[in-house]
Scaffold this active site. Sequence first.
Site, PDB file in Angstrom:
ATOM      1  N   PHE A   1       0.140   8.830  -9.529  1.00  0.00           N
ATOM      2  CA  PHE A   1       0.155   7.458  -9.016  1.00  0.00           C
ATOM      3  C   PHE A   1      -0.426   6.489 -10.027  1.00  0.00           C
ATOM      4  CE2 PHE A   1       1.932   8.805  -5.294  1.00  0.00           C
ATOM      5  CZ  PHE A   1       1.205   9.792  -4.667  1.00  0.00           C
TER       6      PHE A   1
ATOM      7  N   TRP B   1       2.545   1.614  -3.371  1.00  0.00           N
ATOM      8  CA  TRP B   1       1.597   2.041  -4.409  1.00  0.00           C
ATOM      9  C   TRP B   1       1.602   3.562  -4.519  1.00  0.00           C
ATOM     10  CZ3 TRP B   1      -2.639   5.231  -4.564  1.00  0.00           C
ATOM     11  CH2 TRP B   1      -3.451   5.140  -5.702  1.00  0.00           C
ATOM     12  N   HIS B   2       1.795   4.225  -3.370  1.00  0.00           N
ATOM     13  CA  HIS B   2       1.757   5.688  -3.358  1.00  0.00           C
ATOM     14  C   HIS B   2       3.004   6.306  -3.965  1.00  0.00           C
ATOM     15  CE1 HIS B   2      -1.548   5.021  -0.532  1.00  0.00           C
ATOM     16  NE2 HIS B   2      -1.909   6.273  -0.760  1.00  0.00           N
ATOM     17  N   GLY B   3       4.087   5.591  -3.919  1.00  0.00           N
ATOM     18  CA  GLY B   3       5.294   6.159  -4.503  1.00  0.00           C
ATOM     19  C   GLY B   3       6.429   5.157  -4.497  1.00  0.00           C
TER      20      GLY B   3
ATOM     21  N   THR C   1       0.845  -1.202   0.000  1.00  0.00           N
ATOM     22  CA  THR C   1       0.000   0.000   0.000  1.00  0.00           C
ATOM     23  C   THR C   1       0.873   1.242   0.000  1.00  0.00           C
ATOM     24  OG1 THR C   1      -1.736  -1.149   1.227  1.00  0.00           O
ATOM     25  CG2 THR C   1      -1.812   1.254   1.245  1.00  0.00           C
TER      26      THR C   1
END
Lengths: 368, 436
Positions: free
Chosen positions: B436, B285-287, B282
């Site tokens: 994203f 996924w953001h960066g 998770t």
Amino acid sequence: MKKQIHFLPGLLCVGAVWLALALFCWFHPAQELSLSERRKLAQFPSPDVHSVLSGEFIPDFEEYTLDQFPFRDSFRTLKAVWTFYLFGQKDNNNIYIADGYAAELAYPLKEGSAAAAADKFTALYNRYMAGKVNRVYLSIVPDKGYFLAEANGYPSMDYRRLAEIMREGMPFASYVDITGHLALSDYYKTDTHWRQEKILDVANALVDAMGSDSAARGDYLEKTADIPFYGVYYGQSALPMAGESIRYLTNETLEACTAYHVETGQAAAVYDMEKLHSRDPYEVFLSGASPIVYLKNPNAASDRELLLFRDSFGSSLAPLLAEGYAKITLIDIRYIAGDYIGDYIDFDGQDVLFLYSSLILNNSTMLK
Amino acid sequence: MLLASLFFYTWGEPKYIILMLASILLGYGFGRLIQAFEKTMWAKVFLSLSIVSGLGLLGVFKYADFSIQTFNRLTGSQFPLLKIALPIGISFYTFQILSYTMDVYRGTVKAQKSPLKLATYVALFPQLIAGPIVRYADVAAQLDARESTPERLYTGLRRLILGLAKKVLLANTLGELCAVFRASGEKSVLFYWIYAVAFSLQIYFDFSGYSDMAIGMGRMFGFDFLENFNYPYISKSITEFWRRWHISLSSWFRDYLYIPLGGNRVSLPRWLLNIALVWALTGLWHGAAWNFALWGMCFAVLLIAEKLGLGALLKKLPPLVSHGYVLFFVVLSFVLFNASGLGGARQDLSAIFGLSGLPFSAEQTLYYLRSYALVLLAAMVGSTPLCRDALSRIRSSGRGERLIRMAEPPVLIVLLLTASAYLVDGSFNPFLYFRF
């Protein structure tokens, strides 16, 4: 059905406004200039395969849509009003208004910038002036923040430290402190600059410091330009501020003086009246920004000359020094690199004055 | 709708439209194959291929350089970076396609026979570049038949304008404060805390504002997207926070990773591993940077702690304490989230706790606190359901309902014009999540 009808008025109102905005955006004729912001506005970018595929077209198009938004100035005013009066923010785009004066947040002091400016001036002195000129003087024009910031709860630059850095970096120059001869009312409310009719004290202080003949101080006639002046902060703040008047001082001496602009090869009057109707009416003083200007006084009592390294503040001050000099050479090293100055000036016995505003010294990368 | 969506995407990302179309085509093909071979081993094979191809593309475009940099650091190698530009929205549309093929495999939905309708679902422009992550099941029926009524148009438009106002008036203004902080040479401990709170509010209004715009626009076009935010800052536990924050993402990881891994119906060590894996991913996924992974792992630790007893304790504590606990860790997590890598995170977290030798306060700190006090207050109030509840109470009476109905359009017009004014006065205006 009844319930659906309830939504129609709201939908039509809001939808109509949205549609109207959209139509205005698409069909409003493109403007070339923003007088309030004093800059050219982005135009529609030319779409070609390369610019579209490389992604260059989109940012240019977005810039165009924002620049060409209809009633741009009004919308900017709306934003300024919301910022100041609803959100209670103390500045908008780094511009604040206190005591009726608009000023720029000039904080903090960038000591590196000031030191770099002193180094540049020292390099020029060493290269061209050491052993060749008369005496060298340094003076700093405080920006309005000097009078406004601390008194109104805004962060204030350390002006004392600025002067200290400049003096330490230019030991060959005699420092002339003009802050005691200035007050907030000596500046335009909507512009960075000082008012020429209010800085006679400053001119006299400099004349005294440079040992100029007291008899060289002239009497002046104050004239008022017939157009309202909206300074640079008027556009940047986007707030409805009242227009001001530009006043200038003249006399027989100044009327006989000529200002020769090396860049254009043209001679002009000290006060360029055509500039009153230009993007920046302050350019009435010696036609505004110019790399090198020779201000010649054919009626000078002596053949003394002055080299004035300056920014735009010098444009309105130089005429008030003209009485005591046969020639004042104004040099603006924002527009000419130090390497080329020697091509236009013969350094031989002149007085030298470095006169810069605190705003320039705090952002000295613009000095070449 | 599809043409408009493709034009929208091409407008912002002309180079990678082909990539998105290829991803859609792969999703379409695998969906049809999975259904054609349902209940056989081949369905699993095609699902695996769908997952590998989707995550593979995401991995190449988003994580290739991150992987190379990490490998170089660990081994001392100097492999050159690929410097591949990140396609806009790839994280969002990849996850949407994967949720589609997985739902087809599970039998939750039937495979879409029309590639154009599937493409419309994936490329739908209101939510394409910054979510919410829409499940195919939620919009399948609407792809075939949608209705547009005055109510849907008005309420959609209202939601769109409110989202725009949240993003432009609040998020962008708070973003200016964060930018001032970053550029300041006169930081202080108090300034760090102001920045941390401002950024936490900025990211909330930025992302929830965009989600509101997407939901509003979707509604206008006949789609009903699920809510993506539910006032996360009123949460009394981290568990609750993640049921209120970026709901479409947390539910995606729950349904398509955590539960298939066994969820909490496994041994304790395996359960801990499941949580750690889900939250590390998770975060990533953001960066594509380790501070994002660390950000996710921090939540994993807190979630585990809550499941092992802290959660029960929080329920017994006064609400103020449990709110404080959530806000404290969430605000700090966003400092980590917005740091420039692990080094930057260490520096920021040291400074915020006064371990960097910074003074508690400074002149510039107090100036910006005074200057942004009202904005911060408005944002804090706006992040709670206070306004919504107040409006509900007013609406509960007939007179109140009529009053709101009359006052609402002018308020929306003012917000629209003011948001436009802010945009005109500024320049480039990126949404935080659109990369994203």
